[in-house]
Design an enzyme around this catalytic site. Sequence first.
Site, PDB file in Angstrom:
ATOM      1  CD  GLU A 193       0.665  -1.440   8.165  1.00  0.00           C
ATOM      2  OE1 GLU A 193       0.382  -0.727   9.150  1.00  0.00           O
ATOM      3  OE2 GLU A 193       1.098  -0.980   7.096  1.00  0.00           O
TER       4      GLU A 193
ATOM      5  CE  LYS B 102       2.944  -5.728   3.826  1.00  0.00           C
ATOM      6  NZ  LYS B 102       2.458  -4.733   4.821  1.00  0.00           N
TER       7      LYS B 102
ATOM      8  CD  GLU C 236       7.817  -0.462   7.339  1.00  0.00           C
ATOM      9  OE1 GLU C 236       6.826  -1.120   7.009  1.00  0.00           O
ATOM     10  OE2 GLU C 236       8.086   0.674   6.879  1.00  0.00           O
TER      11      GLU C 236
ATOM     12  CG  ASP D 202      -0.321   0.033   2.526  1.00  0.00           C
ATOM     13  OD1 ASP D 202       0.923  -0.116   2.592  1.00  0.00           O
ATOM     14  OD2 ASP D 202      -1.030   0.211   3.535  1.00  0.00           O
ATOM     15  CB  SER D 203       4.586   1.694  -0.066  1.00  0.00           C
ATOM     16  OG  SER D 203       4.785   0.569  -0.891  1.00  0.00           O
TER      17      SER D 203
END
Length: 277
Positions: free
Chosen positions: A120, A118, A187, A49-50
């Site tokens: 978070e 993925k 991260e 989503d970057s």
Amino acid sequence: MYSDAKNNRKTVRDILKLIDKRPIVSLTAYTAPMANWMDEHVDFILVGDSLGMVLYGMKSTIGVTLDMMIAHTKGVMRGSSKAMVILDMPFGSYEESPEQAFRNASRAMIETGCSAVKMEGGKDIAPTIEYLTQRNIPVMAHIGLRPQAVNVMGGYKTQGRDKDEWEEHLEDAAAVKQAGAFAVVLEGMAKDLADKITHFLKEGNKSIATIGIGASCGCDGQVLVSEDMLGFFPKNAKFVKRYAEIGVTMDEAFREYSTEVKSRNFPAASHIYGMKE
Ligand code: KIV
């Protein structure tokens, strides 16, 4: 009854087999051509989503939608044939309940053909990870610095530089493993903590890969944002190594093009269609 259509893509099992053999290689891609260039060289492609910041100039990943992620993942799937493709679930698409997460993750997998998602979170989303993995959706978790939590974490701060913070991250790592995640992104994390988590997750008989970004070379694999390592931006975070200066190359090409158009040196005779003889 089984289709013999060729599928040469790496699978979750292939990725997990690499643990303790060699580090797992990954990069982000959001488009077909970028995926095509890296397909030979990576084990999995993360459609992160970057893309909100990298492609759309957003200030954070918060404004990225599931529709955007699906559209870009379709492009990445079309551009690649070997690497496993993982879609990053955007903010607001999975936190409400395991049912919401399943609805959105299954839609993403059906519409794109990607192999995993993925998301978070650690302890907080462990019940959701369990719900999805029990329903055949492979999940990669993401702990440490969580960009979607920027508004509660108070910025993009490296995690675990103070030992008092370690317990919380170790608990997150244990929870996502217990819930069935096949891998976990670490991260923005102090090296010692990332190493500790990587070792600690090897205890027991279940395999789960740690994928570092700004963490440690001791992780089971590494991921970087491609545009960062290619030098698209003037400045990067400390953990990024610039493997190319594509930004400079593009600047030179655009300048030369502009000069040649203005001086009528482009298009030249070799770029022009004449009349039929
Ligand atoms: O969105 C993304 O690109 C990511 C990676 C940086 C891990 O989550």
